[in-house]
Design an enzyme around this catalytic site. Structure first.
Site, PDB file in Angstrom:
ATOM      1  N   ASP A   1       0.588  -0.867  15.528  1.00 35.31           N
ATOM      2  CA  ASP A   1       1.572  -1.488  14.642  1.00 35.31           C
ATOM      3  C   ASP A   1       2.522  -2.431  15.373  1.00 35.31           C
ATOM      4  OD1 ASP A   1       0.406  -0.011  12.673  1.00 35.31           O
ATOM      5  OD2 ASP A   1       2.178   1.211  12.193  1.00 35.31           O
TER       6      ASP A   1
ATOM      7  N   ALA B   1       0.823  -1.215   0.000  1.00 36.29           N
ATOM      8  CA  ALA B   1       0.000   0.000   0.000  1.00 36.29           C
ATOM      9  C   ALA B   1       0.859   1.268   0.000  1.00 36.29           C
ATOM     10  CB  ALA B   1      -0.925  -0.019   1.209  1.00 36.29           C
TER      11      ALA B   1
ATOM     12  N   HIS C   1     -30.456   5.384  -5.643  1.00 36.73           N
ATOM     13  CA  HIS C   1     -30.069   5.668  -7.024  1.00 36.73           C
ATOM     14  C   HIS C   1     -30.090   7.175  -7.241  1.00 36.73           C
ATOM     15  CE1 HIS C   1     -29.881   5.310 -11.402  1.00 36.73           C
ATOM     16  NE2 HIS C   1     -30.847   6.205 -11.455  1.00 36.73           N
TER      17      HIS C   1
END
Ligand SMILES: Cc1cc2nc3c(=O)[nH]c(=O)nc-3n(C[C@H](O)[C@H](O)[C@H](O)COP(=O)(O)OP(=O)(O)OC[C@H]3O[C@@H](n4cnc5c(N)ncnc54)[C@H](O)[C@@H]3O)c2cc1C
Length: 339
Positions: free
Chosen positions: A185, A58, A318
């Site tokens: 992390d 990434a 929509h």
């Protein structure tokens, strides 16, 4: 000024949240000037005329796409057979084609073995298909992964287990030592900000004895902010097949969607994977405009253990890009409407 060393009272609970840093490979060590890590790439001294990006995860792909958009002549070298290694193969191939169309040169199954720095440029030696070639660029970005900041914390001393550069934790972020936790992390992949944040919440709730719901890592969405964007959650088609699951796959292209055409963004793909036996949504993979916004719909669906039937009964507004998400589901069951 002399710093005063104060002895802090012992803490009952300690959370390690020291994050990660760029991985450094021998022969391609960054130097801040010619060979950047993401730190320098985020604050470049200029837009390089030519750029070599080593690694196509990434981070590498985001910088490749960003600098190409700014006009750099960009080359990406990836040691694996495809770019964006964690993504579904169809999305990888779609994205690659799109990047190549934009002029990004991509070498897969290729390896940068050496960097020679001279003046204001770098000559890289690239091994590909048993041959060796060189490429000279103004700047290089090394994006070959990240490693957790586990050093100099005394983890070995107290016996906190680590594995390949990260702290080993259980589902509530407890380490091998009672009272010590790790999040983000440093606690391992996926190394993403939203995963780190949620782990923080789970961990604190666990400490407070609130019996939190452990995080299911399979349901953490991954987003790559390149152009076109990439977003995914759950199992890829190949991962589902490796697990010997019987699956149904649905796809819908952006060019079948009115909003995508109106936006001038008719290149993209939505792909969904269902368990053939149970109808459970196993994974969703998208490439195209705004997919990083759309993916959350599938994340909620997966967390609620939604089946194809519930998704097919759901009415989507929509005209929106989100209609493609339903169309892909319908396609998996041979009921697509607008193709
Ligand atoms: C270029 C780039 C782009 C990214 N883009 C995205 C994105 O778009 N979306 C996303 O979800 N994630 C993204 N990430 C990942 C995201 O940044 C990390 O997953 C997230 O920051 C992890 O949070 P953390 O708290 O674990 O670590 P960090 O945010 O790295 O924080 C750790 C902190 O601890 C400090 N520290 C380290 N050691 C010590 C010590 N011994 N004592 C005291 N302090 C210490 C560090 O200096 C740092 O400030 C990106 C990462 C990079 C590199």
């Amino acid at each position: 000024m002399k710093l005063r060393r104060e002895r802090l009272a012992p803490a009952k609970h300690i959370i390690i949240a020291t994050g990660a840093r760029p991985r450094v490979l021998p022969g391609i060590e960054p130097d801040k000037k010619l060979v950047w890590t993401y730190f320098e790439a985020m604050v470049p001294d200029r837009v390089p005329k030519s750029l070599l990006v080593i690694g196509s995860g990434a981070i590498g792909i985001e910088f490749a796409s960003f600098f190409r958009t700014l006009g750099s002549d960009v080359t990406v070298v990836e040691v694996l057979p495809q770019i964006l290694p964690v993504e579904d193969q169809e999305i990888q191939a779609f994205a690659r084609k799109s990047f190549e169309k934009q002029g990004i040169k991509i070498h897969t199954n290729a390896k940068v073995t050496k960097l020679d720095r001279k003046g204001d440029g770098v000559t890289a030696t690239i091994e590909e298909g048993g041959k060796s070639q060189t490429l000279t660029t103004e700047r290089v970005i090394s994006a070959v992964g990240v490693v957790g900041n586990i050093e100099n914390l005394g983890l070995e001393k107290v016996g906190v287990k680590t594995d390949r550069g990260t702290v080993v934790v259980d589902k509530l972020n407890r380490t091998s030592v009672p009272g010590i936790y790790a999040i983000g992390d440093v606690a391992g992949p996926p190394m993403l900000a939203h995963k780190a944040e949620h782990e923080g919440v789970v961990c604190i709730e666990a400490i407070k004895g609130l019996n939190p719901h452990p995080m299911n890592k399979l349901m953490i969405p991954g987003c790559t902010y390149c152009s076109p964007q990439i977003a995914s959650v759950g199992l890829t088609e190949q991962a589902a097949k490796e697990k010997k699951l019987e699956i149904r796959v649905g796809r819908f292209p952006f060019m079948g969607n009115g909003k995508a055409i109106a936006l001038g963004e008719d290149q993209g793909l939505v792909k969904v994977i269902f368990d053939k036996k149970t109808g459970q949504l196993l994974g969703a993979h998208m490439v195209g405009a705004e997919v990083t916004e759309l993916i959350q719909g599938y994340v909620v669906a997966m967390n609620l253990e939604t089946t194809e039937e519930e998704l097919m009964h759901t009415v989507f507004p929509h005209p929106t890009l989100s209609e493609m998400m339903k169309e892909a589901v319908l396609d998996a069951y041979g009921r697509v409407l607008n193709m």
